[in-house]
Motif scaffolding. Structure first.
Motif, mmCIF file in Angstrom:
data_model
loop_
_atom_site.group_PDB
_atom_site.id
_atom_site.type_symbol
_atom_site.label_atom_id
_atom_site.label_comp_id
_atom_site.label_asym_id
_atom_site.label_seq_id
_atom_site.Cartn_x
_atom_site.Cartn_y
_atom_site.Cartn_z
ATOM 1 N N SER A 1 1.012 -11.296 -2.163
ATOM 2 C CA SER A 1 0.142 -10.609 -3.109
ATOM 3 C C SER A 1 0.628 -9.185 -3.328
ATOM 4 O O SER A 1 1.280 -8.601 -2.462
ATOM 5 C CB SER A 1 -1.292 -10.592 -2.580
ATOM 6 N N PRO A 2 0.331 -8.605 -4.483
ATOM 7 C CA PRO A 2 0.760 -7.231 -4.725
ATOM 8 C C PRO A 2 0.032 -6.261 -3.819
ATOM 9 O O PRO A 2 -1.050 -6.553 -3.307
ATOM 10 C CB PRO A 2 0.383 -7.008 -6.197
ATOM 11 N N ALA A 3 0.640 -5.113 -3.598
ATOM 12 C CA ALA A 3 -0.003 -4.091 -2.778
ATOM 13 C C ALA A 3 -1.307 -3.655 -3.434
ATOM 14 O O ALA A 3 -1.405 -3.597 -4.669
ATOM 15 C CB ALA A 3 0.923 -2.898 -2.611
ATOM 16 N N PRO A 4 -2.330 -3.382 -2.645
ATOM 17 C CA PRO A 4 -3.596 -2.919 -3.237
ATOM 18 C C PRO A 4 -3.383 -1.603 -3.971
ATOM 19 O O PRO A 4 -2.498 -0.810 -3.615
ATOM 20 C CB PRO A 4 -4.506 -2.747 -2.018
ATOM 21 N N ARG B 1 9.320 -3.655 1.080
ATOM 22 C CA ARG B 1 9.114 -2.208 1.257
ATOM 23 C C ARG B 1 7.910 -1.892 2.140
ATOM 24 O O ARG B 1 7.840 -0.806 2.719
ATOM 25 C CB ARG B 1 8.978 -1.536 -0.109
ATOM 26 N N ASP B 2 6.956 -2.821 2.245
ATOM 27 C CA ASP B 2 5.773 -2.607 3.091
ATOM 28 C C ASP B 2 5.989 -3.090 4.514
ATOM 29 O O ASP B 2 5.104 -2.964 5.341
ATOM 30 C CB ASP B 2 4.561 -3.323 2.494
ATOM 31 N N GLU B 3 7.155 -3.661 4.799
ATOM 32 C CA GLU B 3 7.483 -4.281 6.078
ATOM 33 C C GLU B 3 6.400 -5.302 6.451
ATOM 34 O O GLU B 3 5.866 -5.328 7.564
ATOM 35 C CB GLU B 3 7.652 -3.229 7.171
ATOM 36 N N THR B 4 6.105 -6.167 5.511
ATOM 37 C CA THR B 4 5.027 -7.132 5.649
ATOM 38 C C THR B 4 5.303 -8.124 6.772
ATOM 39 O O THR B 4 6.359 -8.736 6.835
ATOM 40 C CB THR B 4 4.811 -7.894 4.327
ATOM 41 N N ASN C 1 -0.282 -8.172 7.570
ATOM 42 C CA ASN C 1 -0.175 -6.747 7.899
ATOM 43 C C ASN C 1 0.985 -6.089 7.172
ATOM 44 O O ASN C 1 2.036 -6.688 6.975
ATOM 45 C CB ASN C 1 -0.019 -6.591 9.411
ATOM 46 N N ARG C 2 0.769 -4.825 6.814
ATOM 47 C CA ARG C 2 1.764 -4.054 6.058
ATOM 48 C C ARG C 2 1.900 -2.676 6.684
ATOM 49 O O ARG C 2 1.396 -1.681 6.159
ATOM 50 C CB ARG C 2 1.324 -3.936 4.601
ATOM 51 N N PRO C 3 2.598 -2.591 7.806
ATOM 52 C CA PRO C 3 2.641 -1.303 8.511
ATOM 53 C C PRO C 3 3.247 -0.163 7.705
ATOM 54 O O PRO C 3 2.769 0.973 7.800
ATOM 55 C CB PRO C 3 3.467 -1.619 9.770
ATOM 56 N N PHE C 4 4.276 -0.426 6.905
ATOM 57 C CA PHE C 4 4.878 0.664 6.139
ATOM 58 C C PHE C 4 3.951 1.140 5.021
ATOM 59 O O PHE C 4 3.956 2.326 4.670
ATOM 60 C CB PHE C 4 6.233 0.236 5.574
ATOM 61 N N LEU C 5 3.177 0.247 4.454
ATOM 62 C CA LEU C 5 2.190 0.663 3.459
ATOM 63 C C LEU C 5 1.170 1.596 4.105
ATOM 64 O O LEU C 5 0.809 2.640 3.545
ATOM 65 C CB LEU C 5 1.492 -0.555 2.862
ATOM 66 N N ASP C 6 0.702 1.228 5.297
ATOM 67 C CA ASP C 6 -0.278 2.060 6.008
ATOM 68 C C ASP C 6 0.298 3.441 6.311
ATOM 69 O O ASP C 6 -0.365 4.467 6.099
ATOM 70 C CB ASP C 6 -0.684 1.396 7.326
ATOM 71 N N ILE C 7 1.525 3.468 6.825
ATOM 72 C CA ILE C 7 2.136 4.737 7.196
ATOM 73 C C ILE C 7 2.375 5.597 5.957
ATOM 74 O O ILE C 7 2.087 6.802 5.958
ATOM 75 C CB ILE C 7 3.453 4.493 7.953
ATOM 76 N N ALA C 8 2.888 4.988 4.883
ATOM 77 C CA ALA C 8 3.194 5.747 3.666
ATOM 78 C C ALA C 8 1.943 6.393 3.091
ATOM 79 O O ALA C 8 1.924 7.596 2.785
ATOM 80 C CB ALA C 8 3.846 4.829 2.636
ATOM 81 N N ARG C 9 0.900 5.616 2.949
ATOM 82 C CA ARG C 9 -0.315 6.163 2.340
ATOM 83 C C ARG C 9 -1.045 7.103 3.289
ATOM 84 O O ARG C 9 -1.643 8.091 2.853
ATOM 85 C CB ARG C 9 -1.212 5.023 1.870
ATOM 86 N N GLY C 10 -0.979 6.816 4.592
ATOM 87 C CA GLY C 10 -1.626 7.709 5.550
ATOM 88 C C GLY C 10 -0.974 9.077 5.581
ATOM 89 O O GLY C 10 -1.667 10.109 5.658
ATOM 90 N N LEU C 11 0.360 9.110 5.512
ATOM 91 C CA LEU C 11 1.052 10.397 5.501
ATOM 92 C C LEU C 11 0.888 11.106 4.157
ATOM 93 O O LEU C 11 0.726 12.331 4.112
ATOM 94 C CB LEU C 11 2.536 10.201 5.813
ATOM 95 N N ALA C 12 0.946 10.340 3.065
ATOM 96 C CA ALA C 12 0.780 10.957 1.746
ATOM 97 C C ALA C 12 -0.579 11.631 1.625
ATOM 98 O O ALA C 12 -0.705 12.706 1.028
ATOM 99 C CB ALA C 12 0.954 9.905 0.657
ATOM 100 N N ALA C 13 -1.602 11.004 2.196
ATOM 101 C CA ALA C 13 -2.937 11.593 2.164
ATOM 102 C C ALA C 13 -3.000 12.893 2.964
ATOM 103 O O ALA C 13 -3.903 13.709 2.773
ATOM 104 C CB ALA C 13 -3.964 10.600 2.716
#
Length: 479
Positions: A165-168, A217-220, A224-236
């Protein structure tokens, strides 16, 4: 991302856990077996029986199942005879046999075979068949050419629906945005996403580097998508993050003739750093690299290739040679399967020991004689990596992170980093008691099954990364 496993007591009171490892074997195998599949674009079609008035058509699902039956029966020469000329030149019957016979020692016996799904891809008829083993969900993929011969064959972990599925979307109230970019040129570039804080900047930034296997790119992994979590958590938190499709996923056809670890990981990471550094709003003196698992192992080499990188973050990074870990994994796996080691498992382990020795001997051997049927050149390139020594040779500061429930990169690796840099002012260590290999919190002994439970990278780890980055001064220009 997912490495061979060692179960070991930590030097403190915390046990790192035990379980069975399959992803390294399966994902690495996918690199060599995905011949003829990499550049095809697909459209789904129904697998259906031709109408009675039509001439008998090629029954691709039946043929694919017949191939699996033949491999189960040990007729690898017969299967090889069904390959087209290109496929036969790339994959030997011996290599195919080694891959197929090794699977049960890693994932247990086969339980069921699922219903085939058929697609048409640029003149190929492609058949996906799910395989449920005792300890893993896999799928085989066959690509039949216009002459109904096998032009591609792939074994990989089954992808859950969530992984496809696409990233949220970015939350409406987020203080960052996401931009689509590309690492590399148009023909061979890697699709990527830049998570960019709102505002003028300049912002510090991070490139995320995957572990082993053909990751997105999300290391799915499962849901689970750890890279998505890290990317958005740091961007925030005001830190830009670039994540990209790994080359073994975006362009698997590039590795049909073998791959080195630098082609697999290092080269693209260096290119991604250069791309990020050139983006408007990025502070070029404060670009960092965060490597996970094998990506963490390669981070010191990436830092050596680009001395302007401001710092390295090593998350669940092996400190020991992967070939040694691979042997340990197989010995431990044999016991974990049923509490004892069978004659067949002893034989398989001894063959692996001999394969590793053959790789390290430097003599000419075939891929079939090398571990997991991968090209010996790939293993030799990995065996040159001494992550600790390479980290000693560079000047960048390092943040070294480890989950105490990690069943794949374990206490022996953590202690390897601690022993080497415990008195170094440029190394900072963080151990998280509840985190697994994906940096997701859980309870009790870790397991591979845990990766199928939805979760998110621990907020405290993301906060620690952000705080460490904020504490690093900009790199000074050399006079």
């Amino acid at each position: 991302m997912l490495h061979p496993i060692e179960s070991i007591e930590s030097r403190g009171s915390r046990r790192f856990g035990k379980s069975a490892g399959v992803k390294q074997l399966l994902l690495a195998s996918a690199i060599i077996m995905a011949i003829g599949l990499g550049t095809l674009t697909s459209r789904t079609v129904a697998a259906q029986t031709p109408a009675s008035e039509q001439a008998p058509a090629f029954d691709a699902p039946k043929e694919a199942n017949a191939v699996l039956d033949a491999m189960d029966a040990g007729d690898f020469a017969g299967v090889h005879a069904r390959f087209n000329t290109t496929m036969a030149a790339k994959v030997s019957a011996e290599q195919l046999a080694q891959l197929w016979k090794t699977l049960p020692t890693q994932v247990g016996p086969l339980k069921t075979r699922g219903v085939a799904r058929v697609t048409e891809r640029d003149g190929y008829t492609v058949v996906n068949i799910p395989l449920r083993y005792e300890k893993a969900e896999l799928e085989t993929i066959f690509a039949f050419d216009g002459d109904h011969r096998i032009g591609g064959f792939l074994i990989r972990p089954a992808a859950p629906v969530a992984a496809a599925s696409p990233a949220p979307p970015v939350p409406a109230d987020a203080n960052y945005r996401e931009l689509e970019v590309s690492v590399g040129d148009q023909a061979t570039g890697l699709p990527a996403t830049l998570s960019m804080p709102n505002g003028k900047g300049p912002f510090p930034a991070v490139v995320l580097v995957h572990g082993s296997g053909p990751h997105d790119r999300d290391e799915t992994v499962g849901p689970n998508r750890p890279f998505l979590d890290i990317a958005r958590g740091l961007a925030a938190r005001g830190i830009a993050v670039l994540r990209y499709e790994k080359r073994t996923k975006a362009h698997p056809e590039a590795f049909a003739d073998g791959v080195t670890v630098d082609l697999e990981t290092t080269d693209d990471a260096v290119a991604a750093v250069a791309l990020l550094r050139a983006q408007t709003g990025i502070d070029p003196k404060r670009v960092f690299v965060l490597g996970h698992s094998q990506g963490g192992m390669m981070a010191p080499r990436i830092g050596a290739r680009d001395a302007k990188i401001a710092g390295l973050i090593l998350l669940a990074a092996p400190s020991r040679p992967l070939l040694d870990i691979l042997i340990e994994q197989n010995r431990r796996m044999a016991i974990l399967n049923d509490g004892k080691t069978s004659d067949a498992e002893n034989t398989a382990t001894q063959q692996l020991v001999e394969s590793v020795a053959a790789v390290r001997s430097g003599r000419e051997i075939t891929a079939a004689q090398a571990p997991m049927g991968l090209a010996p050149g790939y293993w030799r390139s990995i065996d040159t990596v001494d992550a600790v020594a390479e980290a000693r040779a560079i000047a960048q500061p390092m943040l070294i992170l480890q989950g105490a429930r990690d069943i794949q990169v374990v206490d022996a690796d953590w202690q390897g980093w601690r022993d080497a840099f415990h008195d170094s002012p440029r190394a900072t260590f963080k151990l998280y008691e509840a985190l697994n290999h994906l940096a997701i919190a859980g309870e009790g002994e870790g397991s591979l099954e845990e990766y199928q439970t939805p979760g998110h990278v621990a907020p405290e780890l993301i906060a620690d990364v952000a705080a460490w980055i904020a504490a690093q001064p900009p790199k000074k220009k050399k006079k």
